[in-house]
Each structure stands twice: as C-alpha cells, then as structure tokens.
Design a protein around this motif. Structure first.
Motif, mmCIF file in Angstrom:
data_model
loop_
_atom_site.group_PDB
_atom_site.id
_atom_site.type_symbol
_atom_site.label_atom_id
_atom_site.label_comp_id
_atom_site.label_asym_id
_atom_site.label_seq_id
_atom_site.Cartn_x
_atom_site.Cartn_y
_atom_site.Cartn_z
ATOM 1 N N PHE A 79 42.626 52.917 43.297
ATOM 2 C CA PHE A 79 41.594 51.809 44.413
ATOM 3 C C PHE A 79 41.996 51.065 43.015
ATOM 4 O O PHE A 79 42.049 49.170 43.703
ATOM 5 C CB PHE A 79 39.997 52.676 43.831
ATOM 6 N N LYS A 80 42.329 51.180 41.839
ATOM 7 C CA LYS A 80 42.170 49.982 41.209
ATOM 8 C C LYS A 80 44.120 49.355 41.523
ATOM 9 O O LYS A 80 43.748 48.439 40.976
ATOM 10 C CB LYS A 80 42.767 50.775 39.832
ATOM 11 N N TRP A 81 45.263 50.221 42.128
ATOM 12 C CA TRP A 81 45.748 48.802 42.520
ATOM 13 C C TRP A 81 46.046 48.589 43.778
ATOM 14 O O TRP A 81 46.561 47.171 44.228
ATOM 15 C CB TRP A 81 47.312 49.755 42.487
ATOM 16 N N ILE A 82 44.624 48.377 44.570
ATOM 17 C CA ILE A 82 44.515 48.372 45.468
ATOM 18 C C ILE A 82 43.947 47.220 45.753
ATOM 19 O O ILE A 82 43.739 46.245 46.332
ATOM 20 C CB ILE A 82 43.820 49.450 46.571
ATOM 21 N N GLY A 83 42.825 47.458 44.472
ATOM 22 C CA GLY A 83 42.149 45.986 44.365
ATOM 23 C C GLY A 83 42.878 45.017 43.429
ATOM 24 O O GLY A 83 42.438 43.959 43.760
ATOM 25 N N LEU A 84 43.365 45.126 43.099
ATOM 26 C CA LEU A 84 44.784 44.077 41.800
ATOM 27 C C LEU A 84 45.630 43.632 43.311
ATOM 28 O O LEU A 84 45.806 42.687 43.206
ATOM 29 C CB LEU A 84 45.367 44.748 40.992
ATOM 30 N N LEU A 85 45.992 44.016 44.568
ATOM 31 C CA LEU A 85 46.884 43.841 45.316
ATOM 32 C C LEU A 85 46.256 42.796 46.228
ATOM 33 O O LEU A 85 46.398 41.986 46.410
ATOM 34 C CB LEU A 85 46.898 45.230 46.302
ATOM 35 N N ILE A 86 44.639 43.061 46.411
ATOM 36 C CA ILE A 86 44.069 41.907 47.011
ATOM 37 C C ILE A 86 43.831 40.747 46.851
ATOM 38 O O ILE A 86 43.709 39.548 47.082
ATOM 39 C CB ILE A 86 42.516 42.984 47.081
ATOM 40 N N ILE A 87 43.539 40.983 44.719
ATOM 41 C CA ILE A 87 43.169 39.868 44.393
ATOM 42 C C ILE A 87 44.157 39.104 44.278
ATOM 43 O O ILE A 87 44.663 38.168 44.785
ATOM 44 C CB ILE A 87 42.917 39.463 42.845
ATOM 45 N N LEU A 88 45.635 39.537 44.284
ATOM 46 C CA LEU A 88 47.269 39.282 44.010
ATOM 47 C C LEU A 88 47.344 38.133 45.594
ATOM 48 O O LEU A 88 47.981 37.354 45.192
ATOM 49 C CB LEU A 88 47.687 39.774 43.309
ATOM 50 N N GLY A 89 47.230 38.792 46.818
ATOM 51 C CA GLY A 89 47.230 38.441 47.439
ATOM 52 C C GLY A 89 46.670 36.800 48.263
ATOM 53 O O GLY A 89 46.573 36.068 48.383
ATOM 54 N N GLN A 90 44.574 37.650 47.626
ATOM 55 C CA GLN A 90 44.338 36.249 48.469
ATOM 56 C C GLN A 90 44.323 35.097 46.990
ATOM 57 O O GLN A 90 44.416 33.872 47.352
ATOM 58 C CB GLN A 90 43.013 36.631 47.467
ATOM 59 N N GLY A 91 44.892 35.180 46.025
ATOM 60 C CA GLY A 91 45.358 34.176 44.819
ATOM 61 C C GLY A 91 47.355 33.519 44.899
ATOM 62 O O GLY A 91 47.154 32.153 45.486
ATOM 63 N N LEU A 92 47.646 34.240 45.875
ATOM 64 C CA LEU A 92 48.930 33.834 46.725
ATOM 65 C C LEU A 92 49.257 33.291 47.585
ATOM 66 O O LEU A 92 48.917 32.412 48.251
ATOM 67 C CB LEU A 92 50.501 35.756 46.744
ATOM 68 N N SER A 93 47.608 33.935 48.261
ATOM 69 C CA SER A 93 47.238 32.386 49.902
ATOM 70 C C SER A 93 47.368 31.700 49.746
ATOM 71 O O SER A 93 46.923 30.672 50.295
ATOM 72 C CB SER A 93 46.498 33.778 51.053
ATOM 73 N N VAL A 94 46.395 31.146 47.955
ATOM 74 C CA VAL A 94 45.553 30.219 47.940
ATOM 75 C C VAL A 94 47.022 28.990 47.948
ATOM 76 O O VAL A 94 46.881 27.988 47.666
ATOM 77 C CB VAL A 94 44.972 29.745 47.021
ATOM 78 N N LEU A 95 47.792 29.517 47.005
ATOM 79 C CA LEU A 95 48.989 28.491 46.819
ATOM 80 C C LEU A 95 49.452 28.495 48.034
ATOM 81 O O LEU A 95 50.306 26.355 47.630
ATOM 82 C CB LEU A 95 49.785 29.127 45.607
ATOM 83 N N LEU A 96 49.626 29.734 48.948
ATOM 84 C CA LEU A 96 50.562 28.980 49.950
ATOM 85 C C LEU A 96 50.317 28.257 51.034
ATOM 86 O O LEU A 96 50.924 27.139 51.650
ATOM 87 C CB LEU A 96 51.310 30.319 50.749
ATOM 88 N N ALA A 97 48.766 27.861 50.841
ATOM 89 C CA ALA A 97 47.964 26.265 51.882
ATOM 90 C C ALA A 97 48.364 25.727 50.867
ATOM 91 O O ALA A 97 48.257 24.656 51.628
ATOM 92 C CB ALA A 97 47.031 27.292 52.236
ATOM 93 N N MET A 98 47.754 25.606 49.218
ATOM 94 C CA MET A 98 48.399 24.375 49.200
ATOM 95 C C MET A 98 50.043 23.460 49.138
ATOM 96 O O MET A 98 49.832 23.233 49.840
ATOM 97 C CB MET A 98 48.201 24.130 47.663
#
Length: 213
Positions: free
Chosen positions: A140-159
């Motif tokens: 679950f630690k790696w799953i949570g880290l993957l979700i947070i990194l994916g959300q941050g990458l989504s913001v950067l790509l959208a910008m």
C-alpha cells in the motif's frame, strides 16, 4: 515538431489518468462489497431501521472512487480536446485533492490519536480495512506513492498542454488548403474573350443567300 510533442503529452496524460481510473473502479467495487456484507449482517433490514450512526466509511469509500473516476473522464476529455477551461478545472481539482491527501497523511503520521477524530463505524469495515493495510503496508505504501506521483505528473502535463494551446499547430496544415500558385502548361478550356466579335463584312455568299431566303 510541436505537434508531435503535444500529441505525446496528451497520450501520457491519458495513460496517467488510467491509474486513477483503475484505483477508482477498485474502490467502487470494494465499496459495493462492503455494502453487501453490511446488509447481510443487518439481516436484511433497511437502513432506517438500523438505529446507529451512518456507515460513513462505506460512503466515503464509494464517494472517493466515484470522484477518481470522474477525474479520469475529465482528464481524458481535457487531454483530447486541449481546451483551456477543461484543463484549468482539471488542474484545480487535482491540486485540491493533493492538498487533502497531504493533510490526511500528515495527520496520520504526526497525530498518534488520529482515530479519535473519526466517528464510530457501525459496520466494522474500517477496522478490517486498517488491519488489512497494516498487514500489507509495503504494497500500500508503493500504491499510495504511485497515486500521488501520478496526480502530480497529471498537473504538470496539463499545464504544459495548456501552454502549447489548442491552435499551436494550425500553421502546419497540409498543402491541400492552399491554392496552387501556377497554372498547368496545357489548358484545354481556353478562356472566353470578354468582348463580342461582330459579323465579318466578307461573309460567305452561300450563307448570305440562305439567310435572305
């Protein structure tokens, strides 16, 4: 070149959105399973007949899953259309979600009595889920880290996609939109003269005789 970069960014944003979509679908399915188990434990009675607090954990789980699926659809539409308004809405919602997740993680890590801030769960699913997470904490630690990194990458790509703009590559369209600058060498349809030629004074005698007759 800018068109290729923008297309790659759109594809990556759609792929990152799939991570949140799969997590949201998994949460919705698990929430429906918890509802089914709770109804079975209640003995088939309705929600109103059960005199206790609301099953907030199940509702929260379902609401979070539905929110992630909605964000996946919004991100897919925003990436496909490259619309500035959709991208702004997507970035704002993802940023708010990241702030909420960061605040919750900080409260769990810094506050040892964080469970006292939560209301009582009548279904008992919260304690079961907590025990399951603790027994598989590394996963679950790696799953949570993957979700947070994916959300941050989504913001950067959208910008980045919003910075490129929807009509950034409109000047590189195909040559079919432009009219040819040169005419063909041989043109069978000769242009008609703009003036009218009168009858020749030296007309053929046979034609003149036929006309007079």
């Amino acid at each position: 070149m800018s068109r290729i970069i923008k297309s790659c960014m759109q594809s990556i944003l759609k792929g990152v959105n799939l991570i949140m979509g799969m997590v949201g679908i998994a949460m919705i399915l698990y929430g429906f399973w918890m509802v089914r188990v709770w109804q079975r434990d209640m003995g088939g009675s309705s929600f109103d007949d059960f005199n206790s607090t609301a099953p907030w954990f199940i509702y929260t789980f379902l609401g979070t899953g539905i929110t992630l699926c909605f964000l996946t659809c919004l991100g897919h539409i925003a990436a496909d259309s490259a619309n500035g308004f959709c991208l702004c809405c997507y970035m704002v919602i993802i940023s708010v979600l990241l702030l909420v997740e960061t605040a919750m993680a900080a409260d769990v890590l810094l506050n040892s009595d964080w469970e006292k801030d939560l209301p009582e769960d009548p279904t008992g699913r919260f304690h079961d889920f907590k025990a399951f997470v603790q027994s598989n904490f590394d996963i679950f630690k790696w799953i949570g880290l993957l979700i947070i990194l994916g959300q941050g990458l989504s913001v950067l790509l959208a910008m980045a996609i919003r910075a490129l703009g929807p009509n950034q590559c409109s000047n590189y369209d195909s040559d079919e939109e432009f009219t040819p600058a040169r005419l063909p060498l041989i043109n069978n349809n000769a242009p008609q003269p703009a003036y009218v030629i009168g009858d020749s004074p030296f007309a053929n005698k046979n034609e003149a005789w036929t006309t007079s007759k």
